[in-house]
Motif scaffolding. Structure first.
Motif, PDB file in Angstrom:
ATOM      1  N   ASN A 171       0.749  -1.293   0.010  1.00  0.00           N
ATOM      2  CA  ASN A 171       0.001   0.094   0.048  1.00  0.00           C
ATOM      3  C   ASN A 171       0.948   1.188   0.231  1.00  0.00           C
ATOM      4  OD1 ASN A 171      -3.279  -0.453   0.158  1.00  0.00           O
ATOM      5  ND2 ASN A 171      -2.126  -1.977   1.491  1.00  0.00           N
ATOM      6  N   LEU A 172       2.234   1.181  -0.278  1.00  0.00           N
ATOM      7  CA  LEU A 172       2.953   2.444  -0.072  1.00  0.00           C
ATOM      8  C   LEU A 172       2.947   3.001  -1.426  1.00  0.00           C
ATOM      9  CD1 LEU A 172       6.314   0.838   1.439  1.00  0.00           C
ATOM     10  CD2 LEU A 172       4.868   2.845   2.152  1.00  0.00           C
ATOM     11  N   PRO A 173       3.267   4.336  -1.261  1.00  0.00           N
ATOM     12  CA  PRO A 173       3.395   5.009  -2.384  1.00  0.00           C
ATOM     13  C   PRO A 173       4.702   4.734  -3.200  1.00  0.00           C
ATOM     14  CG  PRO A 173       3.541   6.607  -0.740  1.00  0.00           C
ATOM     15  CD  PRO A 173       3.217   5.424  -0.028  1.00  0.00           C
ATOM     16  N   ALA A 191       8.477   4.810  -1.628  1.00  0.00           N
ATOM     17  CA  ALA A 191       8.513   4.696   0.031  1.00  0.00           C
ATOM     18  C   ALA A 191       8.831   3.320   0.589  1.00  0.00           C
ATOM     19  CB  ALA A 191       7.141   5.160   0.245  1.00  0.00           C
ATOM     20  N   THR A 216       8.857   1.183   4.355  1.00  0.00           N
ATOM     21  CA  THR A 216       7.892   1.200   5.577  1.00  0.00           C
ATOM     22  C   THR A 216       8.766   0.497   6.766  1.00  0.00           C
ATOM     23  OG1 THR A 216       6.016   0.528   6.537  1.00  0.00           O
ATOM     24  CG2 THR A 216       6.732  -1.040   5.054  1.00  0.00           C
ATOM     25  N   GLY A 252      -2.534   6.003   5.103  1.00  0.00           N
ATOM     26  CA  GLY A 252      -2.351   7.365   5.053  1.00  0.00           C
ATOM     27  C   GLY A 252      -0.903   7.941   4.213  1.00  0.00           C
ATOM     28  N   GLY A 253      -0.556   9.059   4.469  1.00  0.00           N
ATOM     29  CA  GLY A 253       0.607   9.585   3.909  1.00  0.00           C
ATOM     30  C   GLY A 253       1.822   9.284   4.706  1.00  0.00           C
ATOM     31  N   SER A 254       1.417   9.207   6.249  1.00  0.00           N
ATOM     32  CA  SER A 254       2.537   9.031   7.160  1.00  0.00           C
ATOM     33  C   SER A 254       2.539   7.598   7.864  1.00  0.00           C
ATOM     34  CB  SER A 254       2.252  10.139   8.184  1.00  0.00           C
ATOM     35  OG  SER A 254       2.510  11.499   7.700  1.00  0.00           O
ATOM     36  N   VAL A 260       5.446   5.180   7.058  1.00  0.00           N
ATOM     37  CA  VAL A 260       5.470   5.471   5.576  1.00  0.00           C
ATOM     38  C   VAL A 260       6.908   6.224   5.531  1.00  0.00           C
ATOM     39  CG1 VAL A 260       4.753   6.352   3.189  1.00  0.00           C
ATOM     40  CG2 VAL A 260       3.149   5.246   5.007  1.00  0.00           C
ATOM     41  N   ALA A 275      10.284   7.989   3.348  1.00  0.00           N
ATOM     42  CA  ALA A 275      11.012   8.122   2.160  1.00  0.00           C
ATOM     43  C   ALA A 275      12.138   7.303   1.726  1.00  0.00           C
ATOM     44  CB  ALA A 275      11.395   9.864   1.867  1.00  0.00           C
TER      45      ALA A 275
END
Length: 141
Positions: free
Chosen positions: A73-75, A78, A80, A108-110, A135, A137
């Motif tokens: 589910n990561l962008p 990214a 985890t 979510g984004g974080s 999440v 970078a």
């Protein structure tokens, strides 16, 4: 699922990214962003007193399956990391195979929150783990 997956099978690629899981005998039966399913066969080497599958082995299964769910589910770009994990043990796994099913509760984004349920061979709920994944970078190494 066969013991040896073709190298181009996404489940084999996921398992190769987590060598500890392969060492324990964890396999993935299904892997997608909405649902990840994995199994861990009972073995005497993974037990505590009385032939009960050790809680650490069960948590390794749920952490692995949950982390893969978060990963899927990561962008793009990214990575985890688990920052919190809580497990409730509801019944012992004394034989057969423990089966874990993970689903995202929040993406979510974080943070990504994943809930993973563990079942015994009779399909009875043996435990539940909720974990929070950060999440992050990707780092340049």
């Amino acid at each position: 699922m066969p013991d040896t997956l073709p190298q181009d099978d996404p489940r084999a690629q996921l398992l190769s990214a987590v060598p500890f899981a392969g060492h324990l005998g964890i396999t993935f039966d299904e892997a997608g962003p909405d649902r990840v399913e994995g199994t861990l066969p009972w073995s005497a080497e993974l037990c505590t007193a009385g032939g009960v599958l050790h809680g650490g082995a069960v948590m390794s299964l749920t952490d692995t399956v949950g982390a893969v769910c978060a990963f899927l589910n990561l962008p793009d770009g990214a990575i985890t990391s688990t920052i919190e994990s809580k497990t409730n043990f509801l019944r012992a796994v004394r034989s057969g195979t423990a089966r874990a099913v993970a689903r995202p509760l929040h993406v979510g984004g974080s943070f990504i929150v994943v809930q993973t349920e563990v079942y015994d061979d009779q399909g009875r709920l043996a435990g539940q783990t909720t974990q929070t994944q950060a999440v992050l970078a990707a780092r340049n190494t």
